[in-house]
Design a protein around this motif. Structure first.
Motif, PDB file in Angstrom:
ATOM      1  N   GLU A 295      31.756  48.992 -12.491  1.00 10.98           N
ATOM      2  CA  GLU A 295      31.991  49.098 -10.939  1.00 10.98           C
ATOM      3  C   GLU A 295      32.464  50.641 -10.638  1.00 10.98           C
ATOM      4  N   VAL A 298      31.130  53.051  -7.336  1.00 13.32           N
ATOM      5  CA  VAL A 298      31.926  53.126  -5.989  1.00 13.32           C
ATOM      6  C   VAL A 298      32.959  54.113  -5.807  1.00 13.32           C
ATOM      7  N   GLU A 335      29.178  48.007  -4.298  1.00 21.38           N
ATOM      8  CA  GLU A 335      28.270  47.792  -5.277  1.00 21.38           C
ATOM      9  C   GLU A 335      28.024  46.173  -5.220  1.00 21.38           C
ATOM     10  N   ILE A 388      24.144  50.241  -5.194  1.00 24.29           N
ATOM     11  CA  ILE A 388      25.525  50.898  -4.399  1.00 24.29           C
ATOM     12  C   ILE A 388      24.849  51.446  -3.319  1.00 24.29           C
TER      13      ILE A 388
END
Length: 443
Positions: A295, A298, A335, A388
């Motif tokens: 992740e 982001v 995301e 995203i």
């Protein structure tokens, strides 16, 4: 700076690393299994080498073959991405022996943080809040029940060598805990080669909040703020966002300081993530991922910091390109992880992608390793892409993501797109009223 980097991974993360290497003027070398011969990452890299049959132990985890490729391609450094060899201390030591730079933290740090029991001990010593639990592995189901009665149910049974949500099980009473102990021990032995288990008090409805840190070889350590990763299925994240909203400024400052404290106590170098469970006004250390996170985009979108570039710079001995005062966050980013899986059962759904379409736009970023015609096999994680989306604030980002997912189309196999669309429209998600129980409670 390096001239050539070997990426020992596949799929979207291999493509992502290639992107940052290109921006830095660094040549890239990809590896692929026979199942990935025509994969996107092989065509994007400057060179690509076959490392064996589809099974990961014969290809992406075939260390001897990987180093043979590294020698043939004459690379300066190796980037592990995430998963596979990214947190394997033995692999890092082999890199040192072969005089190839590993783009990640030291093997000593990996060893301490790789075992969840030793990680707990280290964090306690560093003054980072940890969940009440066992400081050593529990030897038997009877010992686990005895300790659980001391701290009170519910409890969480976890694999000491675990990760990715595997080897975790919540127990509400002695009978459930005894049953979970034996099944988790077998599962942990199968997945991680170690059946060592430990116990922690389980919170009823926490949020999963993590803090991104980066350290260089000169001793600088900074954080890039926090992410909310509470939307999970099978203890695995599926939607993440930055920044995390609804937390007091005091709590955020304490979280960030704890993350810096933890990293500094390890003399941490490269990118890493401190994960915490947060409930009410308290937080507790969960684990540290000594690698790039799935992740990470982001955080990049709200800070403007290319984390992969920073990883490469740090590994090359350079100073971080930003200091803490220069880290500014703007807007909001979300995301969603798009998987080849049944949206009702979350079971993997292999097949061939016939149509792959995600709309383009200024506020849309697509990290993927697939395209129309890609065969998704059962050999690897079924993650197809990460969508995203950014916005001036969370409301704007949610609205943009709803529109993006509704206009996305993947045909030829089952995906979790219908599930993601439902989550994005759910009133509790829209109002940011989420905990790690969200999927269990609503779906």
């Amino acid at each position: 700076m390096f001239t050539k980097i070997l990426i020992v991974n596949r799929g979207e993360i291999a493509c992502r690393v290639i992107q940052s290497c290109r921006a830095l003027g660094i040549k890239t070398v990809a590896i692929y299994s026979e199942a990935d011969r025509d994969a996107l990452h092989t065509s994007l890299a400057d060179e690509a080498y076959d490392v064996g049959p589809p099974r990961v132990f014969e290809s992406y985890l075939n260390v001897d073959k990987i180093f043979a490729v590294a020698k043939e391609a004459n690379v300066d450094a190796i980037h592990p991405g995430y998963g596979f060899l990214s947190e394997n201390a033995d692999f890092v030591n082999r890199c040192l022996k072969e005089n190839i730079v590993f783009i990640g933290p030291s093997p000593e740090t990996m060893t301490i943080m790789g075992d969840k029991v030793s990680a707990r001990k280290h964090m306690k010593a560093a003054g980072v809040p940890v969940m009440p639990g066992t400081d050593d592995p529990v030897a038997s189901a009877e010992a686990a029940v005895s300790f659980a009665e001391e701290i009170g149910y519910p409890v969480m049974l976890k694999a000491a060598a675990g990760g990715g949500g595997i080897g975790m099980e919540k127990a509400a009473d002695a009978e459930a805990l005894e049953k979970a102990f034996h099944s988790n021990q077998r599962r942990a032995t199968s997945y991680f080669g170690s059946g060592s288990l430990y116990l922690e008090k389980a919170l009823e409805a926490p949020r999963h909040i993590e803090v991104q840190v980066i350290g260089d070889q000169i001793g600088n350590v900074i954080h890039l703020g926090e992410r909310d990763c509470s939307i999970q299925r099978r203890h695995q994240k599926v939607i993440e966002e930055a920044p995390a909203l609804g937390l007091s400024e005091d709590l955020l400052q304490r979280l960030r300081q704890a993350a810096i404290q933890a990293a500094e106590s390890l003399n941490y170098e490269n990118a890493g993530t401190l994960e915490f469970l947060v409930e009410d006004d308290a937080f507790y250390f969960l684990e540290m991922n000594t690698r790039l996170q799935v992740e990470h985009p982001v955080t990049e979108e709200v800070t403007g910091v290319d984390i992969v570039k920073e990883q490469i710079r740090v590994a090359a001995g350079k100073k971080l390109s930003v200091d803490q005062a220069q880290v500014k966050r703007h807007g909001h980013a979300i995301e969603t992880r798009v998987y080849a899986e049944d949206p009702k059962t979350f079971f993997p759904s292999p097949g061939t992608i016939e149509v792959f379409h995600v709309p383009e736009g200024e506020q849309i970023r697509l990290d993927t390793g697939v395209r129309a015609g890609t065969e998704v096999t059962p050999h690897y994680d079924p993650l197809l892409a990460k969508v995203i989306v950014s916005g001036k604030d969370r409301e704007d980002a949610v609205r943009n993501m709803q529109k993006t997912l509704n206009e996305s189309e993947i045909q030829g196999l089952k995906t979790n797109l219908p599930f993601l669309r439902e989550v994005l429209e759910h009133p509790d998600f829209v109002s940011s009223n989420v905990t790690i129980n969200f999927v269990k409670d609503h779906f």
